[in-house]
Scaffold this motif. Structure first.
Motif, PDB file in Angstrom:
ATOM      1  N   PRO A  52       0.263  50.858  39.262  1.00 14.39           N
ATOM      2  CA  PRO A  52       1.005  49.419  39.102  1.00 14.39           C
ATOM      3  C   PRO A  52       2.074  49.480  37.971  1.00 14.39           C
ATOM      4  O   PRO A  52       1.917  50.284  36.988  1.00 14.39           O
ATOM      5  N   HIS A  53       2.923  48.654  38.253  1.00  9.72           N
ATOM      6  CA  HIS A  53       3.913  48.506  36.965  1.00  9.72           C
ATOM      7  C   HIS A  53       4.060  47.127  36.553  1.00  9.72           C
ATOM      8  O   HIS A  53       4.585  46.317  37.616  1.00  9.72           O
ATOM      9  N   GLY A  54       3.708  46.765  35.559  1.00  8.92           N
ATOM     10  CA  GLY A  54       3.934  45.309  35.067  1.00  8.92           C
ATOM     11  C   GLY A  54       2.696  44.495  35.508  1.00  8.92           C
ATOM     12  O   GLY A  54       1.858  45.021  36.107  1.00  8.92           O
ATOM     13  N   LEU A  55       2.902  43.188  35.534  1.00 11.73           N
ATOM     14  CA  LEU A  55       1.674  42.253  35.799  1.00 11.73           C
ATOM     15  C   LEU A  55       2.105  41.338  37.012  1.00 11.73           C
ATOM     16  O   LEU A  55       1.325  40.482  37.096  1.00 11.73           O
ATOM     17  N   ASP A  56       3.203  41.711  37.745  1.00 14.30           N
ATOM     18  CA  ASP A  56       3.767  40.976  38.607  1.00 14.30           C
ATOM     19  C   ASP A  56       3.369  41.422  40.123  1.00 14.30           C
ATOM     20  O   ASP A  56       3.795  41.131  41.170  1.00 14.30           O
ATOM     21  N   GLY A  57       2.567  42.242  40.166  1.00 12.70           N
ATOM     22  CA  GLY A  57       2.302  42.946  41.420  1.00 12.70           C
ATOM     23  C   GLY A  57       3.025  44.278  41.859  1.00 12.70           C
ATOM     24  O   GLY A  57       2.850  44.729  43.070  1.00 12.70           O
ATOM     25  N   ALA A  58       4.085  44.559  41.223  1.00 12.86           N
ATOM     26  CA  ALA A  58       4.796  45.628  41.339  1.00 12.86           C
ATOM     27  C   ALA A  58       4.096  47.033  41.241  1.00 12.86           C
ATOM     28  O   ALA A  58       3.165  47.015  40.429  1.00 12.86           O
ATOM     29  N   PHE A  59       4.542  47.993  41.850  1.00 10.91           N
ATOM     30  CA  PHE A  59       3.992  49.463  41.693  1.00 10.91           C
ATOM     31  C   PHE A  59       5.142  50.561  41.654  1.00 10.91           C
ATOM     32  O   PHE A  59       6.106  50.255  42.275  1.00 10.91           O
ATOM     33  N   PHE A  60       4.800  51.524  41.094  1.00 10.43           N
ATOM     34  CA  PHE A  60       5.798  52.646  41.231  1.00 10.43           C
ATOM     35  C   PHE A  60       5.688  53.204  42.669  1.00 10.43           C
ATOM     36  O   PHE A  60       4.663  53.488  43.253  1.00 10.43           O
ATOM     37  N   VAL A  61       6.853  53.817  43.120  1.00 12.25           N
ATOM     38  CA  VAL A  61       6.839  54.489  44.344  1.00 12.25           C
ATOM     39  C   VAL A  61       6.951  56.023  44.079  1.00 12.25           C
ATOM     40  O   VAL A  61       7.853  56.213  43.492  1.00 12.25           O
ATOM     41  N   GLU A  62       5.794  56.549  44.377  1.00  9.21           N
ATOM     42  CA  GLU A  62       5.768  58.183  44.345  1.00  9.21           C
ATOM     43  C   GLU A  62       6.676  58.695  45.475  1.00  9.21           C
ATOM     44  O   GLU A  62       6.582  58.233  46.593  1.00  9.21           O
ATOM     45  N   ARG A  63       7.498  59.795  44.945  1.00 12.39           N
ATOM     46  CA  ARG A  63       8.284  60.454  46.029  1.00 12.39           C
ATOM     47  C   ARG A  63       9.179  59.589  46.820  1.00 12.39           C
ATOM     48  O   ARG A  63       9.130  59.704  48.071  1.00 12.39           O
ATOM     49  N   ALA A  64       9.690  58.655  46.089  1.00 10.51           N
ATOM     50  CA  ALA A  64      10.766  57.687  46.756  1.00 10.51           C
ATOM     51  C   ALA A  64      11.964  58.106  47.256  1.00 10.51           C
ATOM     52  O   ALA A  64      12.446  59.229  46.670  1.00 10.51           O
ATOM     53  N   SER A  65      12.177  57.707  48.448  1.00 15.17           N
ATOM     54  CA  SER A  65      13.527  58.234  49.188  1.00 15.17           C
ATOM     55  C   SER A  65      14.832  57.763  48.323  1.00 15.17           C
ATOM     56  O   SER A  65      14.682  56.830  47.466  1.00 15.17           O
ATOM     57  N   GLU A  66      15.654  58.518  48.266  1.00 14.80           N
ATOM     58  CA  GLU A  66      16.978  58.288  47.560  1.00 14.80           C
ATOM     59  C   GLU A  66      17.846  57.336  48.322  1.00 14.80           C
ATOM     60  O   GLU A  66      18.769  56.874  47.636  1.00 14.80           O
TER      61      GLU A  66
END
Length: 158
Positions: free
Chosen positions: A17-31
């Protein structure tokens, strides 16, 4: 060479998770920035999900929020048909995974298990752990239809 399962191409994984708004980091994200615009649809666990928030976070990593809850570690994908056709002598990394690598004499060197992005050039990793740089001096031919990559004779010390 077979297409990814169900014609889907992985573009990342649900990370922490990233922050308190329900966001998350994307691992191995497309460029490809177009994959992460608000309103874009991704496939998670076989079902579509819409991106409702997209931002760069710590270290420039991609963070997004979807219109529904998803499990950490779930794969984010798009249909192969949503991708633009690569230009001449250009390939998507997923197209190279699984190809047989041979030298110019036809001696099999292994199969591609992954493609590593690099600053100077990308590298093919073979099933034995060998890295082959994707540079003109090393690669003589890539034939996705035939399922093979031809490497310059002696390039890998064989």
């Amino acid at each position: 060479m077979p297409e990814p399962d169900d014609g889907l191409v992985p573009i990342g994984r649900v990370g922490r998770p990233h922050g308190l708004d329900g966001a998350f980091f994307v691992e191995r994200a497309s460029e490809d920035e177009q994959r992460w615009v608000v309103g874009a649809t991704v496939i998670v666990d076989g079902e579509p999900a819409v991106i409702t928030l997209s931002r760069r976070a710590g270290g420039g990593r991609r963070a997004i929020r979807l219109d529904r809850a998803v499990e950490r570690g779930a794969e984010l994908a798009v249909p192969r048909s949503d991708l633009p056709e690569p230009g001449p002598d250009s390939y998507y990394a997923f197209e190279l995974v699984g190809l047989t690598v041979v030298d110019e004499s036809g001696r099999e060197l292994g199969r591609v298990v992954t493609v590593h992005s690099g600053l100077a050039n990308d590298n093919l990793e073979l099933d034995a752990g060998t890295l082959v740089p994707l540079i003109e001096d090393a690669i003589r031919e890539i034939d996705v239809e035939a399922g093979r990559v031809v490497v310059a004779a002696g390039f890998l010390g064989g």
